[in-house]
Design a protein around this motif. Structure first.
Motif, PDB file in Angstrom:
ATOM      1  N   UNK A 162     -10.095 -10.025   3.282  1.00 45.23           N
ATOM      2  CA  UNK A 162     -10.229 -11.474   3.121  1.00 45.23           C
ATOM      3  C   UNK A 162      -8.925 -12.061   2.584  1.00 45.23           C
ATOM      4  N   UNK A 163      -8.344 -11.386   1.596  1.00 47.67           N
ATOM      5  CA  UNK A 163      -7.112 -11.902   1.007  1.00 47.67           C
ATOM      6  C   UNK A 163      -5.995 -11.966   2.048  1.00 47.67           C
TER       7      UNK A 163
ATOM      8  N   UNK B  72     -12.292  -7.105   0.048  1.00 49.59           N
ATOM      9  CA  UNK B  72     -11.456  -8.048  -0.711  1.00 49.59           C
ATOM     10  C   UNK B  72     -10.065  -8.124  -0.091  1.00 49.59           C
ATOM     11  N   UNK B  73      -9.511  -6.972   0.234  1.00 53.81           N
ATOM     12  CA  UNK B  73      -8.153  -6.962   0.771  1.00 53.81           C
ATOM     13  C   UNK B  73      -8.104  -7.628   2.140  1.00 53.81           C
TER      14      UNK B  73
ATOM     15  N   UNK C 281      -5.426   5.946   0.172  1.00 51.58           N
ATOM     16  CA  UNK C 281      -5.133   5.572  -1.211  1.00 51.58           C
ATOM     17  C   UNK C 281      -6.404   5.607  -2.055  1.00 51.58           C
ATOM     18  N   UNK C 282      -7.481   5.053  -1.510  1.00 51.20           N
ATOM     19  CA  UNK C 282      -8.739   5.006  -2.267  1.00 51.20           C
ATOM     20  C   UNK C 282      -9.261   6.423  -2.533  1.00 51.20           C
TER      21      UNK C 282
ATOM     22  N   UNK D  26     -13.504  -2.862  -1.994  1.00 46.92           N
ATOM     23  CA  UNK D  26     -12.058  -3.042  -2.069  1.00 46.92           C
ATOM     24  C   UNK D  26     -11.515  -3.410  -0.690  1.00 46.92           C
TER      25      UNK D  26
ATOM     26  N   UNK E  71     -11.718   6.676  -5.724  1.00 50.72           N
ATOM     27  CA  UNK E  71     -12.714   5.633  -5.446  1.00 50.72           C
ATOM     28  C   UNK E  71     -13.564   6.116  -4.289  1.00 50.72           C
TER      29      UNK E  71
ATOM     30  N   UNK F 196      -6.713 -14.701   4.524  1.00 53.86           N
ATOM     31  CA  UNK F 196      -6.532 -16.008   3.892  1.00 53.86           C
ATOM     32  C   UNK F 196      -5.061 -16.365   3.836  1.00 53.86           C
ATOM     33  N   UNK F 197      -4.227 -15.381   3.507  1.00 46.88           N
ATOM     34  CA  UNK F 197      -2.781 -15.618   3.483  1.00 46.88           C
ATOM     35  C   UNK F 197      -2.296 -16.097   4.845  1.00 46.88           C
TER      36      UNK F 197
ATOM     37  N   UNK G  44       0.832  -1.211   0.000  1.00 47.73           N
ATOM     38  CA  UNK G  44       0.000   0.000   0.000  1.00 47.73           C
ATOM     39  C   UNK G  44       0.864   1.257   0.000  1.00 47.73           C
TER      40      UNK G  44
END
Lengths: 338, 395
Positions: free
Chosen positions: A314-315, A311-312, A294-295, A308, A300, A318-319, A33
């Protein structure tokens, strides 16, 4: 020949994820980021802008540290957002009643009240065995309703300029250094020291397995109550900074509980407790704030921003989950070999 | 297990990167940040924009209202009077009110004002009010139960337009209905009371910036949230004014009415643009936080659009701002009570009771700013002559 070659390839392919600890993704995310921000607007890294950014992120980072204590010990604190709102509104009301009150007195009253809310949350969750999710949800609703009933939607009073110094002002003699950055540094240092102490380590052990912790002599209830008190204290301090930064608002803390929980989860703290570092939780909060900035810079707005963000989150989690499942596999396979 | 996790992980990482990538590819090469949002909004707004309504409101701004000048809540613009003798009834009366809710300070100030107006009239024996708490289903049931009660007239401030329409229609069969603030899609109410409207509000602020900001100047637009008709109208009108101006709209952002969000957004734009020459807003709750973003960045506060909220008017005077505050007057909460009593007396009322919509400017700021009122008081409350003022309003 071929049989030995296959596991070797697998091992090479697995090496990178296997080295990921639970909190690594948040630092990677933060790095990415910050890198993207550099491309979008290199001026972001001018010292005064960077410090202004940290000043603005400070309340959320402090909230995340408080939320970390509760989550790592196995609970949730959903009431922190409404504690922030109540803190801002009550401070304004205090100055409305006593305009000449010295600001440290107002801050002290808020901090004590914040710890009081935490104490109630903690006692109900432990002594009455109400799940913390429910206790703090109830507390959130009670506080929201109380503010609404009290203010009828329109809070009174102004926050004095002196009181707002902590959240908005600069250190005298160092016009580039916001007070909020100093407050944040002190809180961060204290949180790290606390987590390295015996009490801090026991807090994590309690979240990991409270039965085992209790058997080894840990006063589980007392420790969990302490976590809630610290969370209430952090929320009250965040209220001081938020009120200082933006002034009076009846929705100052709206949604901050979810941002704080998101930050802690981003930091790799396991739901249910027992794993994760306070530094990573605070880095999670910084990542969230960086993402918001940033958004905005990318134009955005509205619904897409939440998408957004989702999604980030969860990603990143998940990692963390993947690397965790691998780490668990090692002792399992050892067990099998025995 | 491992084989299943990896594709999932890959998909998530890729989608995250895609989202980030999609965003990055939208980065304009110059300082013109956020113009894509403007384009997207222009497309999205069409379903709310009605050219005829827009033109009508623009014309109403110039019209001279009928009625007492010092009591704007009794004034009416271009009224088409209707006969109400069929509803005539001897007092004392039972009035009922279904409120959308008290979810912001504008409504809180309006509600206090309405209660004080009720207290002025001894012929009102009972005033029953139910709070819809911002939920359509709650308000539908409120309207149903009020219509079934012994109400002589029912006042409704609908939470949303389309969803509340059937409930209002059903109530019309039972009792004379007065709708105000937001509309419904039926003409069964005896009268509908509202100020001129969102287009007039949005245009007032945009025209001010067009006149005050140097040509080519960069202007940031802050909106509360998408999809609310009155707010969409404000922005639609502003967008039309901006399109015909030389101003550069560098961004259109939603604040959710949160001062911290607004301050952060403005700080980001100030810093990435090297400054801003004007700020347009569709409502003023966050305007003081916006002025502070400029102060904190060590910059002069440019021309700014706010609202008739006390803290903004105070900051306007203290900081000598170049500002304007289009109003959506809270005095409109007095009118439905007055209308109800006129209807029950069999007196004529306008079919659409259009109230004036004053704009606070540098010239009349002093007459609206009152010392000692709470920060979220609304100056256009028309409540100064009511008993209990200012204490009941927090002053």
């Amino acid at each position: 020949m071929t049989q030995t070659a296959v596991p070797e390839t697998r091992r090479t392919r697995l090496r990178l994820p296997a080295t990921l600890s639970a909190s690594t993704p948040v630092f990677v995310l933060l790095g990415v980021l910050l890198l993207v921000l550099a491309f979008v607007d290199i001026g972001f890294y001018e010292p005064d802008r960077l410090l202004a950014f940290i000043r603005r992120a400070a309340p959320l980072i402090i909230l995340a540290a408080g939320q970390y204590f509760v989550m790592v010990s196995g609970g949730f604190d959903l009431s922190v957002g409404s504690v922030v709102t109540v803190g801002v509104v009550v401070a304004a009301e205090l100055f409305n009643i006593a305009p000449d009150m010295p600001w440290p007195v107002a801050v002290l009253i808020l901090l004590v009240a914040g710890m009081g809310v935490g104490l109630i949350n903690g006692l109900i969750s432990t002594l009455l065995a109400v799940p913390s999710f429910i206790t703090t949800l109830g507390m959130m609703l009670i506080l929201q309703g109380a503010v609404f009933f009290w203010t009828q939607g329109a809070p009174r009073g102004y926050l004095s300029d002196d009181y707002r110094t902590l959240g908005r002002g600069m250190v005298p003699g160092l016009p580039w250094l916001p007070w909020a950055v100093i407050v944040l540094a002190v809180v961060a240092a204290a949180a790290v020291v606390f987590m390295r102490s015996d009490t801090g380590r026991t807090l994590v052990a309690t979240g990991d397995n409270d039965a085992a912790a209790a058997l080894s002599g840990v006063r589980v209830h007392r420790l969990r109550v302490l976590a809630f008190v610290l969370s209430g204290l952090a929320a009250a301090l965040a209220a001081v900074l938020v009120g200082g930064f933006t002034g009076i608002s009846a929705q100052a803390g709206d949604g901050m509980e979810f941002e704080a929980i998101t930050a802690v989860v981003l930091g790799g703290v396991a739901l249910g407790g027992g794993r994760g570092s306070v530094v990573a939780a605070m880095a999670g909060a910084l990542s969230l704030q960086t993402l918001f900035t940033l958004l905005t810079m990318l134009g955005v707005s509205g619904a897409l921003e939440s998408t957004v963000q989702g999604v980030i989150v969860i990603a990143a989690v998940a990692l963390g989950a993947v690397s965790w499942s691998r780490r668990q596999r090692v002792p399992n396979s050892t067990k099998e070999r025995r | 297990m491992r084989a299943r996790i990896r594709p999932a992980l890959t998909i998530m990482s890729v989608s995250a990167l895609l989202v980030l990538g999609a965003c990055t590819s939208e980065v304009p090469t110059d300082t013109d940040l956020g113009t894509e949002t403007t384009g997207a909004d222009a497309a999205g707004e069409s379903e709310f924009f009605v050219q005829a309504d827009y033109e009508a409101q623009m014309a109403l701004r110039e019209a001279v209202p009928e009625g007492p000048e010092d009591r704007p809540w009794e004034q009416m613009i271009d009224p088409e009077m209707i006969d109400t003798s069929e509803y005539q009834k001897d007092g004392p009366h039972n009035l009922c009110f279904s409120n959308a809710g008290l979810f912001n300070s504008w409504r809180a100030v309006g509600w206090r004002t309405m209660q004080a107006e009720v207290d002025l009239h001894p012929e009102i024996a009972e005033f029953t009010a139910l709070d819809g708490q911002g939920q359509d289903d709650k308000q539908i049931s409120d309207i149903g139960s009020l219509a079934a009660q012994d109400c002589d007239a029912l006042i409704v401030s609908p939470n949303t337009t389309a969803t509340l329409t059937p409930a209002v229609e059903a109530a019309c069969g039972e009792v004379p209905v007065i709708v105000f603030d937001r509309g419904v899609e039926t003409d069964c109410p005896v009268t509908f009371i509202s100020p001129i409207g969102g287009y007039a509000y949005g245009a007032a602020g945009a025209e001010f910036l067009r006149d005050e900001v140097e040509p080519g100047g960069s202007v940031l637009a802050l909106r509360i949230a998408p999809g609310v008709d009155v707010l969409e109208h404000r922005w639609a009108a502003a967008e039309r004014v901006f399109e015909d101006s030389d101003l550069d709209i560098v961004g259109v952002q939603f604040t959710e009415d949160d001062p911290a969000t607004a301050k952060n957004i403005v700080s980001d734009f100030i810093q990435s643009n090297g400054g801003l020459d004007g700020v347009w807003m569709d409502a003023g709750a966050t305007s003081v936080a916006v002025t502070e973003a400029f102060e904190d960045a060590g910059m002069e506060i440019p021309p700014i659009v706010g609202e008739d909220q006390q803290d903004f008017l105070q900051a306007w005077q203290d900081k000598d701002l170049t500002a304007i505050a289009p109003g959506y007057p809270t005095f409109q909460w007095r009118t439905p009570v007055i209308a109800a009593l006129r209807i029950l007396n069999g007196e004529e009322v306008p079919r659409e009771w259009r109230l004036p919509q004053p704009v606070v400017t540098e010239d009349n700021l002093d007459s609206y700013l009152q010392e000692g009122m709470p920060p979220q008081h609304y100056a256009l409350c028309g409540c100064e002559d009511l008993p209990g003022f200012p204490e009941e309003w927090g002053g």
